[in-house]
Design a protein around this motif. Structure first.
Motif, mmCIF file in Angstrom:
data_model
loop_
_atom_site.group_PDB
_atom_site.id
_atom_site.type_symbol
_atom_site.label_atom_id
_atom_site.label_comp_id
_atom_site.label_asym_id
_atom_site.label_seq_id
_atom_site.Cartn_x
_atom_site.Cartn_y
_atom_site.Cartn_z
ATOM 1 N N UNK A 270 27.393 -23.379 35.809
ATOM 2 C CA UNK A 270 28.526 -22.461 35.676
ATOM 3 C C UNK A 270 29.844 -23.222 35.679
ATOM 4 N N UNK A 271 29.937 -24.252 36.504
ATOM 5 C CA UNK A 271 31.150 -25.075 36.512
ATOM 6 C C UNK A 271 31.341 -25.755 35.161
ATOM 7 N N UNK A 272 30.259 -26.272 34.612
ATOM 8 C CA UNK A 272 30.333 -26.969 33.324
ATOM 9 C C UNK A 272 30.737 -26.032 32.200
ATOM 10 N N UNK A 273 30.327 -24.781 32.286
ATOM 11 C CA UNK A 273 30.654 -23.815 31.227
ATOM 12 C C UNK A 273 31.985 -23.119 31.477
ATOM 13 N N UNK A 274 32.574 -23.370 32.648
ATOM 14 C CA UNK A 274 33.850 -22.758 33.032
ATOM 15 C C UNK A 274 33.772 -21.226 32.994
ATOM 16 N N UNK A 275 32.600 -20.715 33.418
ATOM 17 C CA UNK A 275 32.343 -19.273 33.418
ATOM 18 C C UNK A 275 32.487 -18.778 34.863
ATOM 19 N N UNK A 276 33.615 -18.151 35.165
ATOM 20 C CA UNK A 276 33.953 -17.790 36.540
ATOM 21 C C UNK A 276 33.018 -16.754 37.151
ATOM 22 N N UNK B 182 28.586 -15.676 41.033
ATOM 23 C CA UNK B 182 27.225 -15.198 41.298
ATOM 24 C C UNK B 182 26.334 -16.318 41.825
ATOM 25 N N UNK B 183 26.475 -17.508 41.257
ATOM 26 C CA UNK B 183 25.666 -18.643 41.695
ATOM 27 C C UNK B 183 26.025 -19.047 43.118
ATOM 28 N N UNK B 184 27.301 -19.044 43.443
ATOM 29 C CA UNK B 184 27.713 -19.375 44.811
ATOM 30 C C UNK B 184 27.202 -18.345 45.806
ATOM 31 N N UNK B 185 27.139 -17.091 45.394
ATOM 32 C CA UNK B 185 26.584 -16.046 46.263
ATOM 33 C C UNK B 185 25.103 -16.305 46.530
ATOM 34 N N UNK B 186 24.388 -16.813 45.530
ATOM 35 C CA UNK B 186 22.971 -17.147 45.716
ATOM 36 C C UNK B 186 22.805 -18.316 46.688
ATOM 37 N N UNK B 187 23.697 -19.301 46.593
ATOM 38 C CA UNK B 187 23.664 -20.421 47.535
ATOM 39 C C UNK B 187 23.877 -19.891 48.948
ATOM 40 N N UNK B 188 24.882 -19.048 49.123
ATOM 41 C CA UNK B 188 25.175 -18.482 50.438
ATOM 42 C C UNK B 188 23.973 -17.707 50.978
ATOM 43 N N UNK B 189 23.359 -16.888 50.148
ATOM 44 C CA UNK B 189 22.210 -16.081 50.567
ATOM 45 C C UNK B 189 21.059 -16.976 51.042
ATOM 46 N N UNK B 190 20.781 -18.037 50.297
ATOM 47 C CA UNK B 190 19.697 -18.950 50.673
ATOM 48 C C UNK B 190 20.021 -19.672 51.973
ATOM 49 N N UNK B 191 21.264 -20.116 52.136
ATOM 50 C CA UNK B 191 21.650 -20.831 53.345
ATOM 51 C C UNK B 191 21.589 -19.921 54.575
ATOM 52 N N UNK B 192 21.977 -18.668 54.417
ATOM 53 C CA UNK B 192 21.874 -17.715 55.528
ATOM 54 C C UNK B 192 20.401 -17.505 55.875
ATOM 55 N N UNK B 193 19.556 -17.336 54.866
ATOM 56 C CA UNK B 193 18.123 -17.122 55.112
ATOM 57 C C UNK B 193 17.490 -18.331 55.807
#
Length: 104
Positions: free
Chosen positions: A47-53, A58-69
């Motif tokens: 997402x960073x490479x594509x500059x798609x905010x 959404x991807x950062x939210x998935x990282x957060x969800x996994x880290x909380x789990x």
């Protein structure tokens, strides 16, 4: 290898504490969550490479969800009332003597 505090709650990177995963997680569950985390991190990179905010968010939210789990973020996985020292400089915590003893 990064040192882990004697109580197994944190590991140290460049003098900073980072919360470890919950050791009571079943190994199969832990591995699935780690796989989810790695996939989410790849999504962040793309997402960073594509500059798609929106994709990045959404991807950062998935990282957060996994880290909380995994127990690395969110509520602490221990139950003795000790505070969460995640991301604190180890020299400003009760672990300072242990950490300094590693450097002797």
């Amino acid at each position: 290898m990064n040192p882990t505090t004697p109580d197994g709650r944190y590991f140290v990177v460049k003098g900073q504490l980072w919360r470890c995963s919950n050791p009571s997680l079943n190994e199969d569950v832990r591995q699935l969550l780690v796989n989810d985390l790695m996939a989410a991190r790849r999504e962040v990179k793309a997402a960073k490479a594509s500059d798609h905010h929106e994709l990045l968010s959404a991807a950062r939210a998935k990282v957060q969800k996994a880290k909380v789990a995994l127990g690395e973020r969110g509520p602490v996985w221990w139950d003795d009332g000790s505070p969460d020292l995640n991301r604190c400089q180890v020299t400003n915590t009760p672990y300072v003597d242990w950490y300094l003893s590693l450097q002797r």
